[in-house]
Design a protein around this motif. Structure first.
Motif, short mmCIF file in Angstrom:
data_model
loop_
_atom_site.label_atom_id
_atom_site.label_comp_id
_atom_site.label_asym_id
_atom_site.label_seq_id
_atom_site.Cartn_x
_atom_site.Cartn_y
_atom_site.Cartn_z
N PRO A 15 28.56 -3.94 29.72
CA PRO A 15 29.88 -3.36 30.01
C PRO A 15 30.99 -4.35 29.66
CG PRO A 15 28.38 -3.04 31.85
CD PRO A 15 27.70 -3.97 30.91
N ARG A 16 32.09 -3.82 29.17
CA ARG A 16 33.22 -4.68 28.83
C ARG A 16 33.89 -5.18 30.10
NH1 ARG A 16 36.36 -1.83 23.71
NH2 ARG A 16 34.59 -1.92 22.25
N THR A 17 34.20 -6.48 30.12
CA THR A 17 34.81 -7.09 31.28
C THR A 17 35.48 -8.38 30.84
OG1 THR A 17 34.35 -8.13 33.42
CG2 THR A 17 32.60 -8.22 31.79
N ASP A 69 31.06 -14.63 31.84
CA ASP A 69 29.60 -14.61 31.91
C ASP A 69 29.01 -13.38 31.25
OD1 ASP A 69 29.40 -17.04 33.28
OD2 ASP A 69 29.76 -16.06 35.20
N TYR A 70 29.86 -12.42 30.85
CA TYR A 70 29.39 -11.19 30.21
C TYR A 70 29.88 -11.08 28.77
CZ TYR A 70 27.78 -9.40 34.69
OH TYR A 70 27.11 -9.22 35.87
N VAL A 71 30.32 -12.17 28.20
CA VAL A 71 30.80 -12.14 26.81
C VAL A 71 29.68 -11.71 25.86
CG1 VAL A 71 31.64 -13.59 24.91
CG2 VAL A 71 32.60 -13.84 27.22
N SER A 72 28.46 -12.12 26.16
CA SER A 72 27.32 -11.77 25.32
C SER A 72 26.07 -11.79 26.19
CB SER A 72 27.16 -12.77 24.17
OG SER A 72 26.74 -14.04 24.66
N GLY A 74 23.59 -13.70 25.67
CA GLY A 74 23.28 -15.11 25.87
C GLY A 74 24.07 -15.72 27.01
N HIS A 75 25.34 -15.34 27.14
CA HIS A 75 26.15 -15.84 28.24
C HIS A 75 25.59 -15.38 29.59
CE1 HIS A 75 29.07 -16.76 25.07
NE2 HIS A 75 29.72 -17.49 25.96
N LEU A 76 25.11 -14.13 29.66
CA LEU A 76 24.54 -13.64 30.91
C LEU A 76 23.27 -14.41 31.26
CD1 LEU A 76 24.41 -11.67 33.26
CD2 LEU A 76 23.20 -10.07 31.77
N LEU A 77 22.43 -14.67 30.27
CA LEU A 77 21.21 -15.44 30.51
C LEU A 77 21.55 -16.83 31.04
CD1 LEU A 77 18.16 -15.88 30.34
CD2 LEU A 77 18.44 -16.42 27.91
N VAL A 78 22.51 -17.49 30.40
CA VAL A 78 22.93 -18.81 30.86
C VAL A 78 23.46 -18.75 32.29
CG1 VAL A 78 24.65 -20.62 30.52
CG2 VAL A 78 23.38 -19.73 28.56
N HIS A 79 24.24 -17.72 32.59
CA HIS A 79 24.81 -17.56 33.92
C HIS A 79 23.71 -17.52 34.99
CE1 HIS A 79 26.97 -15.94 37.33
NE2 HIS A 79 26.28 -14.82 37.28
N PRO A 95 24.69 -20.75 25.19
CA PRO A 95 24.33 -19.34 24.91
C PRO A 95 23.60 -19.10 23.59
CG PRO A 95 26.47 -19.43 25.95
CD PRO A 95 26.07 -20.86 25.72
N PRO A 96 24.00 -19.73 22.47
CA PRO A 96 23.26 -19.44 21.23
C PRO A 96 21.80 -19.89 21.26
CG PRO A 96 25.41 -20.43 20.75
CD PRO A 96 25.17 -20.59 22.22
N ASP A 97 21.50 -20.90 22.10
CA ASP A 97 20.15 -21.46 22.15
C ASP A 97 19.39 -21.05 23.42
OD1 ASP A 97 20.74 -22.95 19.79
OD2 ASP A 97 21.75 -24.45 21.06
N ALA A 98 20.04 -20.29 24.30
CA ALA A 98 19.45 -20.02 25.61
C ALA A 98 18.14 -19.26 25.51
CB ALA A 98 20.45 -19.25 26.48
#
Length: 297
Positions: A179-181, A185-188, A190-195, A224-227
């Motif tokens: 979802p757009r927000t 932490d929801y940019v991608s 990968g960002h969610l996984l890192v979060h 994020p790119p490597d998570a």
């Protein structure tokens, strides 16, 4: 209690079989299954599940189909079936933690008895769907922690964090958009996984700091790119820190006072442990719901 949980149908082309059988039976594919094992369920109401399993053999070469029977009490049902004339299949190689026993009926047809727990009673549940503990060898021993409540919460946190990762990988491969927000932490994906991974380490670091314990020395979370590539390695690292850091803390320290959390809310140590185990569970729920809504739309 024993019931037919699913018919396992061996096919060489799973995708084509899914296309055929969903149309033939008005079934739908369950979200999140592996490409070589797809469970089909009735689109409406309840009914026997059809599991499509990839096999290499031609139809005439070997057995390609069998029944999965869901048992509430697997041991008792296996003994009952053997008493009725079934036989244990000799030489079957089981992996550690297998939840099934392979039997043959009096005519030599194979079938599996699954330790399904409450799923044997309720067709809407997967095997083991209502139980947190299906095996104990990977749990901390009860006497390893001064406070057993902390032991339980730490074990639940580990279970939920491990469960999150394969769900995240299925979601990442699905092509569904988050979802757009404005939350970074929801940019991608990968960002969610890192979060989720980073939060686990931060919860433990916070608890140790409030209790005056040594810093657990959590490594920096992968970018994020490597998570995705390093997620398993980091997960094992952070969980190894969780297993021992709080073992000696007495029970009274977990609820004796509230501290200011990293986000400004007052929390006891126990409430932070509760938050730590529910955090990955909330995100698992979110991703599974997004995938399920696409399937049902």
């Amino acid at each position: 209690m024993l019931r037919i949980g699913s018919i396992v149908w061996g096919v060489r082309d799973v995708a084509r079989a899914v296309e055929f059988w969903t149309a033939a039976l008005d079934y739908r594919a369950r979200v999140g299954d592996d490409p070589d094992w797809v469970m089909l369920k009735p689109r409406r109401g309840t009914g026997v599940q059809l599991a499509l399993q990839q096999v290499k053999a031609d139809p005439a070469e070997r057995r390609r189909h069998h029944l999965d029977l869901y048992a509430y009490d697997q041991t008792a049902e296996v003994e009952r079936l053997v008493g009725l004339g079934a036989r244990r299949v000799p030489g079957w190689r089981y992996e550690d933690g297998s939840d099934f026993v392979v039997l043959s009926d009096p005519d030599g047809n194979y079938f599996c008895v699954i330790a399904a727990g409450e799923a044997a009673r309720d067709p809407g549940l997967r095997p083991g769907g209502t139980r947190y503990v299906t095996q104990t060898h990977d749990l901390p021993a009860p006497d390893e922690f001064a406070y057993r409540g902390a032991r339980v919460l730490i074990a639940l946190h580990e279970k939920e964090l491990r469960a999150f990762l394969p769900v995240w990988r299925r979601f990442d491969a699905s092509g569904i958009q988050l979802p757009r927000t404005d939350d970074e932490d929801y940019v991608s994906n990968g960002h969610l996984l890192v979060h989720v991974l980073r939060a686990s380490g931060r919860y433990l670091t916070w608890a140790c700091r409030q209790l005056g314990l040594p810093d657990p020395e959590i490594a920096e979370t992968p970018a994020p790119p490597d998570a995705a590539e390093h997620a398993e390695e980091f997960l094992e690292h952070v969980l190894s820190r969780w297993r021992g850091a709080l073992a000696e803390v007495p029970a009274e320290r977990f609820e004796d006072k509230a501290y200011v959390s990293n986000w400004g809310a007052p929390m006891t140590i126990e409430s932070m442990l509760e938050h730590a185990f529910t955090h990955p569970a909330r995100h698992t729920f979110q991703l599974e719901e997004l995938m399920a809504r696409r399937t049902s739309s």
